[in-house]
Design a protein around this motif. Sequence first.
Motif, PDB file in Angstrom:
ATOM      1  N   SER A  32      12.116  -6.241  -0.883  1.00  0.00           N
ATOM      2  CA  SER A  32      10.724  -6.996  -1.331  1.00  0.00           C
ATOM      3  C   SER A  32      10.949  -7.518  -2.688  1.00  0.00           C
ATOM      4  O   SER A  32      11.413  -6.568  -3.391  1.00  0.00           O
ATOM      5  N   PRO A  33      10.721  -8.411  -3.160  1.00  0.00           N
ATOM      6  CA  PRO A  33      10.810  -8.979  -4.426  1.00  0.00           C
ATOM      7  C   PRO A  33       9.557  -8.389  -5.188  1.00  0.00           C
ATOM      8  O   PRO A  33       8.480  -7.976  -4.542  1.00  0.00           O
ATOM      9  N   ASP A  34       9.678  -8.030  -6.452  1.00  0.00           N
ATOM     10  CA  ASP A  34       8.745  -7.666  -7.341  1.00  0.00           C
ATOM     11  C   ASP A  34       8.607  -8.351  -8.586  1.00  0.00           C
ATOM     12  O   ASP A  34       8.212  -8.119  -9.634  1.00  0.00           O
ATOM     13  N   THR A  35       9.250  -9.653  -8.355  1.00  0.00           N
ATOM     14  CA  THR A  35       9.234 -10.447  -9.780  1.00  0.00           C
ATOM     15  C   THR A  35       8.811 -11.883  -9.097  1.00  0.00           C
ATOM     16  O   THR A  35       8.836 -12.319  -7.990  1.00  0.00           O
ATOM     17  N   LEU A  36       8.240 -12.622  -9.973  1.00  0.00           N
ATOM     18  CA  LEU A  36       7.673 -14.059  -9.748  1.00  0.00           C
ATOM     19  C   LEU A  36       8.022 -15.117 -10.919  1.00  0.00           C
ATOM     20  O   LEU A  36       7.922 -14.817 -11.861  1.00  0.00           O
ATOM     21  N   MET A  37       8.321 -16.185 -10.356  1.00  0.00           N
ATOM     22  CA  MET A  37       8.470 -17.390 -11.084  1.00  0.00           C
ATOM     23  C   MET A  37       7.455 -18.103 -11.180  1.00  0.00           C
ATOM     24  O   MET A  37       6.970 -18.680 -10.029  1.00  0.00           O
ATOM     25  N   LEU A  38       6.537 -18.591 -12.192  1.00  0.00           N
ATOM     26  CA  LEU A  38       5.652 -19.548 -12.059  1.00  0.00           C
ATOM     27  C   LEU A  38       5.879 -20.946 -12.728  1.00  0.00           C
ATOM     28  O   LEU A  38       6.516 -20.906 -13.728  1.00  0.00           O
ATOM     29  N   PHE A  39       5.663 -21.720 -11.775  1.00  0.00           N
ATOM     30  CA  PHE A  39       6.384 -23.266 -12.288  1.00  0.00           C
ATOM     31  C   PHE A  39       5.117 -23.877 -13.061  1.00  0.00           C
ATOM     32  O   PHE A  39       4.186 -24.080 -12.357  1.00  0.00           O
ATOM     33  N   ALA A  40       5.306 -24.095 -14.125  1.00  0.00           N
ATOM     34  CA  ALA A  40       4.348 -24.600 -15.391  1.00  0.00           C
ATOM     35  C   ALA A  40       4.786 -25.569 -16.271  1.00  0.00           C
ATOM     36  O   ALA A  40       4.232 -25.677 -17.140  1.00  0.00           O
ATOM     37  N   ALA A  41       6.064 -26.233 -15.846  1.00  0.00           N
ATOM     38  CA  ALA A  41       6.655 -27.125 -16.914  1.00  0.00           C
ATOM     39  C   ALA A  41       6.295 -28.682 -16.541  1.00  0.00           C
ATOM     40  O   ALA A  41       6.753 -29.214 -17.397  1.00  0.00           O
ATOM     41  N   GLY A  42       5.629 -29.130 -15.496  1.00  0.00           N
ATOM     42  CA  GLY A  42       5.430 -30.298 -14.994  1.00  0.00           C
ATOM     43  C   GLY A  42       4.689 -31.455 -15.993  1.00  0.00           C
ATOM     44  O   GLY A  42       3.806 -30.572 -16.625  1.00  0.00           O
TER      45      GLY A  42
ATOM     46  N   ALA B 107      -0.892 -13.369  -8.426  1.00  0.00           N
ATOM     47  CA  ALA B 107       0.477 -12.641  -8.894  1.00  0.00           C
ATOM     48  C   ALA B 107      -0.157 -11.027  -9.042  1.00  0.00           C
ATOM     49  O   ALA B 107       0.551 -10.164  -8.523  1.00  0.00           O
ATOM     50  N   ARG B 108      -1.073 -10.998  -9.908  1.00  0.00           N
ATOM     51  CA  ARG B 108      -1.601  -9.718 -10.347  1.00  0.00           C
ATOM     52  C   ARG B 108      -2.212  -8.946  -9.270  1.00  0.00           C
ATOM     53  O   ARG B 108      -1.712  -7.603  -9.025  1.00  0.00           O
ATOM     54  N   ALA B 109      -2.945  -9.409  -8.285  1.00  0.00           N
ATOM     55  CA  ALA B 109      -3.525  -8.831  -7.097  1.00  0.00           C
ATOM     56  C   ALA B 109      -2.404  -8.503  -6.199  1.00  0.00           C
ATOM     57  O   ALA B 109      -2.711  -7.392  -5.517  1.00  0.00           O
ATOM     58  N   ALA B 110      -1.197  -9.005  -6.229  1.00  0.00           N
ATOM     59  CA  ALA B 110      -0.392  -8.684  -5.237  1.00  0.00           C
ATOM     60  C   ALA B 110       0.804  -7.591  -5.842  1.00  0.00           C
ATOM     61  O   ALA B 110       1.715  -7.149  -5.145  1.00  0.00           O
ATOM     62  N   GLY B 111       0.429  -7.282  -7.050  1.00  0.00           N
ATOM     63  CA  GLY B 111       1.193  -6.196  -7.628  1.00  0.00           C
ATOM     64  C   GLY B 111       2.436  -6.485  -8.333  1.00  0.00           C
ATOM     65  O   GLY B 111       3.457  -5.789  -7.981  1.00  0.00           O
TER      66      GLY B 111
ATOM     67  N   PRO C 142      17.831 -14.766 -15.801  1.00  0.00           N
ATOM     68  CA  PRO C 142      18.175 -13.529 -16.476  1.00  0.00           C
ATOM     69  C   PRO C 142      16.793 -12.697 -17.136  1.00  0.00           C
ATOM     70  O   PRO C 142      16.895 -11.413 -17.249  1.00  0.00           O
ATOM     71  N   LEU C 143      15.776 -13.394 -17.070  1.00  0.00           N
ATOM     72  CA  LEU C 143      14.512 -12.770 -17.053  1.00  0.00           C
ATOM     73  C   LEU C 143      13.945 -12.163 -15.788  1.00  0.00           C
ATOM     74  O   LEU C 143      13.201 -11.107 -15.817  1.00  0.00           O
ATOM     75  N   LEU C 144      13.961 -12.810 -14.835  1.00  0.00           N
ATOM     76  CA  LEU C 144      13.933 -12.303 -13.591  1.00  0.00           C
ATOM     77  C   LEU C 144      14.188 -11.077 -13.148  1.00  0.00           C
ATOM     78  O   LEU C 144      13.728 -10.401 -12.296  1.00  0.00           O
ATOM     79  N   GLY C 145      15.798 -11.064 -13.071  1.00  0.00           N
ATOM     80  CA  GLY C 145      16.707  -9.832 -12.735  1.00  0.00           C
ATOM     81  C   GLY C 145      16.929 -10.235 -11.357  1.00  0.00           C
ATOM     82  O   GLY C 145      16.729 -11.289 -10.605  1.00  0.00           O
ATOM     83  N   PRO C 146      17.914  -9.432 -10.811  1.00  0.00           N
ATOM     84  CA  PRO C 146      18.731  -9.728  -9.593  1.00  0.00           C
ATOM     85  C   PRO C 146      17.627  -9.641  -8.057  1.00  0.00           C
ATOM     86  O   PRO C 146      16.545  -9.168  -8.169  1.00  0.00           O
ATOM     87  N   GLY C 147      18.045 -10.084  -7.203  1.00  0.00           N
ATOM     88  CA  GLY C 147      17.537 -10.114  -6.049  1.00  0.00           C
ATOM     89  C   GLY C 147      16.468 -11.138  -5.864  1.00  0.00           C
ATOM     90  O   GLY C 147      16.539 -12.254  -6.381  1.00  0.00           O
ATOM     91  N   PRO C 148      15.769 -11.045  -4.557  1.00  0.00           N
ATOM     92  CA  PRO C 148      14.777 -12.160  -4.077  1.00  0.00           C
ATOM     93  C   PRO C 148      13.682 -12.318  -5.155  1.00  0.00           C
ATOM     94  O   PRO C 148      13.393 -11.189  -5.590  1.00  0.00           O
ATOM     95  N   VAL C 149      12.952 -13.554  -5.316  1.00  0.00           N
ATOM     96  CA  VAL C 149      11.924 -13.586  -6.091  1.00  0.00           C
ATOM     97  C   VAL C 149      10.750 -14.264  -5.370  1.00  0.00           C
ATOM     98  O   VAL C 149      11.089 -15.376  -4.640  1.00  0.00           O
ATOM     99  N   PHE C 150       9.730 -14.192  -5.744  1.00  0.00           N
ATOM    100  CA  PHE C 150       8.488 -14.850  -5.387  1.00  0.00           C
ATOM    101  C   PHE C 150       8.642 -16.145  -6.549  1.00  0.00           C
ATOM    102  O   PHE C 150       8.657 -15.928  -7.471  1.00  0.00           O
ATOM    103  N   THR C 151       8.485 -17.260  -6.265  1.00  0.00           N
ATOM    104  CA  THR C 151       7.875 -18.584  -6.794  1.00  0.00           C
ATOM    105  C   THR C 151       6.580 -18.912  -6.315  1.00  0.00           C
ATOM    106  O   THR C 151       6.187 -18.750  -5.211  1.00  0.00           O
TER     107      THR C 151
END
Length: 228
Positions: free
Chosen positions: A2-12, A44-48, A93-102
């Motif tokens: 299960s992923p424990d990293t998340l990408m927040l898209f905030a660039a638009g 994101a924080r509530a999901a740990g 590189p900041l998120l690390g390997p494996g699946p991620v939440f976005t």
Amino acid sequence: MSPDTLMLFAAGFGTRMGELTRSRPKPLVEVAGRPLLDHALDIARAAGVARIVANTHYLGEQVATHLAGSEVQISDESERILETGGGLRKALPLLGPGPVFTLNTDAIWTGPNPLATLRAGWAPARMGALLALVPVERATGHSGTGDFSLSPDGRIRRGPGYVYTGAQILNPAGIVTISDEVFSLNRLWDRLLDEGRAFGVVHPGGWCDVGRPESIPLAEAMLGAADG
């Protein structure tokens, strides 16, 4: 895994927001007195989630200032906006390997935490992507017939019926084989759809697309009804 990293898209650019984004980025537009970005961070924080990365471009220094002192790391796209696919690849590189939440930052949610729902449904042996969906009739603030159809086994195909909410789990392994610098995650989804490894799960609560000014009161009414 299960992923424990998340990408927040905030660039638009938030161009559909008109005057509201002339001097501030869309993630800092307020709904119910709080920036959209903070609503997303609550999820994101509530999901740990252990590690959160946000990308920035348009008026990105305002987002960086807002996040200063928090645990969120910044993936700076100030030189060139990279779209969702290129942005995720730059942040790996900041998120690390494996699946991620976005998670997109331009929506408001009620009901169960969508990241927890995704985590519960994630089956990495057969999935390359698991997208959180809502049926068209429950897609507040959104127009159109939908993005995907959903099969009984959970696989998705392009077509009407369900709207992608902007939350997913994705295995980004295939992203490194895309040569373009700027590209949409639709490129990776198309591969996974062809392989039968793209799945969907339905969010049972409320969801509002806050892409236009007129969606803000809709989102606030939805939040008010949930609190009531």
